[in-house]
Design a protein around this motif. Sequence first.
Motif, PDB file in Angstrom:
ATOM      1  N   ASP A  25     -35.437  -5.594  44.272  1.00 53.24           N
ATOM      2  CA  ASP A  25     -35.889  -5.468  45.659  1.00 53.24           C
ATOM      3  C   ASP A  25     -34.739  -5.281  46.647  1.00 53.24           C
ATOM      4  O   ASP A  25     -34.968  -4.907  47.808  1.00 53.24           O
ATOM      5  N   ASN A  26     -33.509  -5.552  46.216  1.00 56.29           N
ATOM      6  CA  ASN A  26     -32.331  -5.365  47.067  1.00 56.29           C
ATOM      7  C   ASN A  26     -31.608  -4.057  46.767  1.00 56.29           C
ATOM      8  O   ASN A  26     -30.457  -3.865  47.171  1.00 56.29           O
ATOM      9  N   LEU A  27     -32.293  -3.169  46.033  1.00 52.80           N
ATOM     10  CA  LEU A  27     -31.750  -1.856  45.672  1.00 52.80           C
ATOM     11  C   LEU A  27     -30.549  -1.960  44.731  1.00 52.80           C
ATOM     12  O   LEU A  27     -29.722  -1.046  44.672  1.00 52.80           O
ATOM     13  N   CYS A  28     -30.444  -3.066  44.013  1.00 51.78           N
ATOM     14  CA  CYS A  28     -29.373  -3.256  43.039  1.00 51.78           C
ATOM     15  C   CYS A  28     -29.839  -2.813  41.662  1.00 51.78           C
ATOM     16  O   CYS A  28     -30.980  -3.075  41.270  1.00 51.78           O
ATOM     17  N   LEU A  29     -28.957  -2.147  40.936  1.00 48.32           N
ATOM     18  CA  LEU A  29     -29.269  -1.717  39.577  1.00 48.32           C
ATOM     19  C   LEU A  29     -29.483  -2.933  38.688  1.00 48.32           C
ATOM     20  O   LEU A  29     -28.680  -3.863  38.690  1.00 48.32           O
ATOM     21  N   ARG A  30     -30.567  -2.915  37.934  1.00 46.57           N
ATOM     22  CA  ARG A  30     -30.828  -4.015  37.016  1.00 46.57           C
ATOM     23  C   ARG A  30     -30.045  -3.805  35.718  1.00 46.57           C
ATOM     24  O   ARG A  30     -29.584  -2.721  35.413  1.00 46.57           O
ATOM     25  N   HIS A  31     -29.873  -4.853  34.945  1.00 45.55           N
ATOM     26  CA  HIS A  31     -29.180  -4.787  33.651  1.00 45.55           C
ATOM     27  C   HIS A  31     -27.741  -4.297  33.796  1.00 45.55           C
ATOM     28  O   HIS A  31     -27.273  -3.468  33.024  1.00 45.55           O
ATOM     29  N   ILE A  32     -27.034  -4.824  34.780  1.00 47.54           N
ATOM     30  CA  ILE A  32     -25.628  -4.454  34.939  1.00 47.54           C
ATOM     31  C   ILE A  32     -24.731  -5.633  34.588  1.00 47.54           C
ATOM     32  O   ILE A  32     -23.514  -5.545  34.642  1.00 47.54           O
ATOM     33  N   GLY A  33     -25.321  -6.735  34.163  1.00 45.10           N
ATOM     34  CA  GLY A  33     -24.550  -7.928  33.830  1.00 45.10           C
ATOM     35  C   GLY A  33     -23.847  -7.815  32.501  1.00 45.10           C
ATOM     36  O   GLY A  33     -24.054  -6.872  31.726  1.00 45.10           O
ATOM     37  N   SER A  34     -23.017  -8.797  32.189  1.00 40.74           N
ATOM     38  CA  SER A  34     -22.221  -8.774  30.959  1.00 40.74           C
ATOM     39  C   SER A  34     -23.086  -8.894  29.719  1.00 40.74           C
ATOM     40  O   SER A  34     -22.632  -8.610  28.613  1.00 40.74           O
ATOM     41  N   GLU A  35     -24.365  -9.326  29.893  1.00 41.45           N
ATOM     42  CA  GLU A  35     -25.224  -9.461  28.724  1.00 41.45           C
ATOM     43  C   GLU A  35     -25.714  -8.107  28.225  1.00 41.45           C
ATOM     44  O   GLU A  35     -26.213  -7.982  27.116  1.00 41.45           O
ATOM     45  N   ALA A  36     -25.610  -7.070  29.053  1.00 44.82           N
ATOM     46  CA  ALA A  36     -26.053  -5.742  28.649  1.00 44.82           C
ATOM     47  C   ALA A  36     -25.034  -5.112  27.711  1.00 44.82           C
ATOM     48  O   ALA A  36     -23.838  -5.215  27.911  1.00 44.82           O
ATOM     49  N   LYS A  37     -25.521  -4.460  26.672  1.00 43.19           N
ATOM     50  CA  LYS A  37     -24.648  -3.857  25.669  1.00 43.19           C
ATOM     51  C   LYS A  37     -24.489  -2.361  25.863  1.00 43.19           C
ATOM     52  O   LYS A  37     -23.542  -1.768  25.343  1.00 43.19           O
ATOM     53  N   CYS A  38     -25.410  -1.737  26.560  1.00 44.46           N
ATOM     54  CA  CYS A  38     -25.311  -0.304  26.793  1.00 44.46           C
ATOM     55  C   CYS A  38     -26.063   0.034  28.069  1.00 44.46           C
ATOM     56  O   CYS A  38     -26.850  -0.763  28.569  1.00 44.46           O
ATOM     57  N   ALA A  39     -25.810   1.218  28.582  1.00 52.86           N
ATOM     58  CA  ALA A  39     -26.454   1.641  29.818  1.00 52.86           C
ATOM     59  C   ALA A  39     -27.862   2.136  29.519  1.00 52.86           C
ATOM     60  O   ALA A  39     -28.074   2.941  28.617  1.00 52.86           O
ATOM     61  N   GLU A  40     -28.845   1.646  30.277  1.00 57.49           N
ATOM     62  CA  GLU A  40     -30.226   2.091  30.129  1.00 57.49           C
ATOM     63  C   GLU A  40     -30.422   3.406  30.880  1.00 57.49           C
ATOM     64  O   GLU A  40     -29.810   3.635  31.926  1.00 57.49           O
ATOM     65  N   PRO A  41     -31.288   4.300  30.374  1.00 59.75           N
ATOM     66  CA  PRO A  41     -31.569   5.553  31.090  1.00 59.75           C
ATOM     67  C   PRO A  41     -32.165   5.272  32.464  1.00 59.75           C
ATOM     68  O   PRO A  41     -32.996   4.371  32.614  1.00 59.75           O
ATOM     69  N   VAL A  42     -31.731   6.026  33.458  1.00 59.42           N
ATOM     70  CA  VAL A  42     -32.245   5.861  34.821  1.00 59.42           C
ATOM     71  C   VAL A  42     -32.814   7.198  35.296  1.00 59.42           C
ATOM     72  O   VAL A  42     -32.110   8.207  35.329  1.00 59.42           O
ATOM     73  N   PHE A  43     -34.099   7.190  35.633  1.00 61.40           N
ATOM     74  CA  PHE A  43     -34.765   8.352  36.212  1.00 61.40           C
ATOM     75  C   PHE A  43     -35.325   7.929  37.564  1.00 61.40           C
ATOM     76  O   PHE A  43     -36.140   7.009  37.642  1.00 61.40           O
ATOM     77  N   GLU A  44     -34.888   8.607  38.627  1.00 62.15           N
ATOM     78  CA  GLU A  44     -35.413   8.313  39.958  1.00 62.15           C
ATOM     79  C   GLU A  44     -36.553   9.272  40.292  1.00 62.15           C
ATOM     80  O   GLU A  44     -36.706  10.327  39.668  1.00 62.15           O
ATOM     81  N   CYS A  45     -37.346   8.906  41.276  1.00 62.47           N
ATOM     82  CA  CYS A  45     -38.363   9.814  41.785  1.00 62.47           C
ATOM     83  C   CYS A  45     -37.665  11.012  42.426  1.00 62.47           C
ATOM     84  O   CYS A  45     -36.519  10.907  42.897  1.00 62.47           O
ATOM     85  N   ASN A  46     -38.324  12.153  42.438  1.00 62.13           N
ATOM     86  CA  ASN A  46     -37.657  13.386  42.856  1.00 62.13           C
ATOM     87  C   ASN A  46     -38.378  14.073  44.017  1.00 62.13           C
ATOM     88  O   ASN A  46     -39.319  13.519  44.599  1.00 62.13           O
ATOM     89  N   VAL A  47     -37.946  15.283  44.334  1.00 63.44           N
ATOM     90  CA  VAL A  47     -38.463  15.989  45.510  1.00 63.44           C
ATOM     91  C   VAL A  47     -39.926  16.394  45.359  1.00 63.44           C
ATOM     92  O   VAL A  47     -40.604  16.672  46.360  1.00 63.44           O
ATOM     93  N   LEU A  48     -40.429  16.437  44.131  1.00 58.58           N
ATOM     94  CA  LEU A  48     -41.821  16.809  43.905  1.00 58.58           C
ATOM     95  C   LEU A  48     -42.751  15.601  43.857  1.00 58.58           C
ATOM     96  O   LEU A  48     -43.968  15.764  43.809  1.00 58.58           O
ATOM     97  N   CYS A  49     -42.178  14.405  43.868  1.00 62.46           N
ATOM     98  CA  CYS A  49     -42.989  13.197  43.809  1.00 62.46           C
ATOM     99  C   CYS A  49     -43.762  12.997  45.119  1.00 62.46           C
ATOM    100  O   CYS A  49     -43.274  13.342  46.198  1.00 62.46           O
ATOM    101  N   GLN A  50     -44.936  12.413  45.015  1.00 62.06           N
ATOM    102  CA  GLN A  50     -45.778  12.200  46.185  1.00 62.06           C
ATOM    103  C   GLN A  50     -45.515  10.859  46.862  1.00 62.06           C
ATOM    104  O   GLN A  50     -46.103  10.571  47.908  1.00 62.06           O
ATOM    105  N   CYS A  51     -44.638  10.045  46.281  1.00 64.17           N
ATOM    106  CA  CYS A  51     -44.294   8.776  46.919  1.00 64.17           C
ATOM    107  C   CYS A  51     -43.423   9.033  48.154  1.00 64.17           C
ATOM    108  O   CYS A  51     -42.882  10.128  48.334  1.00 64.17           O
ATOM    109  N   SER A  52     -43.266   8.024  48.986  1.00 67.27           N
ATOM    110  CA  SER A  52     -42.556   8.199  50.251  1.00 67.27           C
ATOM    111  C   SER A  52     -41.040   8.178  50.059  1.00 67.27           C
ATOM    112  O   SER A  52     -40.532   7.811  48.997  1.00 67.27           O
TER     113      SER A  52
END
Length: 292
Positions: free
Chosen positions: A71-98
Amino acid sequence: MAASEEEPEALTELLDVARRLENLPYTPDHVAGPGGDTDPTLITFPGCVCLKTPCLPGTCSCLRREKNYDDNLCLRHIGSEAKCAEPVFECNVLCQCSDHCRNRVVQRGLQFRLQVFKTDRKGWGLRTLDFIPKGRFVCEYAGEVLGFSEVQRRIQLQTIHDSNYIIAVREHVYNGQVMETFVDPTSIGNIGRFLNHSCEPNLLMIPVRINSMVPKLALFAAKDILPEEELSYDYSGRFLNLLDSEDKERLDNGKLRKPCYCGAESCAAFLPYDSSLYCPLEKPNTSEEGRV
């Protein structure tokens, strides 16, 4: 929709300095370079249909597994417990969300005041003038998206005195294949080119996809960063600076290496070196990732 890095008034001075330093054409986004398989400006992803409901896992097509940001716009799973980077897909220009959708972070561009400055031994560097909480997006590493042969050609033209800005990002997918992205901001790029390497970095590079499979190379705060602190990331691309046995062997391979002046307690003494980019013009089968 907010799809590119804007230039708020507070950043005008920064951009003017960056352009003036090396007369560098400035781009907030990737541009197509020689040999690239895909034009990074093309829109190839479909949009979600979250018109009346917020984008949530299970209902939003852009969120296949779970939320990318809290909720604070911080990337989740960035702590030392994470072993690899998770795929990140954001909403795009064709999305109907605001435009205010919480799955739109990197595309909103710079949110903190950054400053290009002259370091003692590392040339130009980049620092923050604001406090940056752990997990927040800081900036992109943008430039020409190149093909592998063009990367090799440019590197072979470099001398020992030339700075190399080319970064090679290799992502391992589920079926054992490796997706490669090569970005060079030498001739055209953004403020990310002023970031220096550190063996104990405060930024973490994560490939973030928005409009197509060509990822934005987004840098997030790996820890809380104080005002006036220099921003840095690990050129080798190691996730959270984790070394394995191959990394240790690679540190001393007999190659002419450039010294590292990061000053960290765990400093490896030399900048990371990706030998695969110096091979003859034949694509090697390798799983390394990083910038040399």
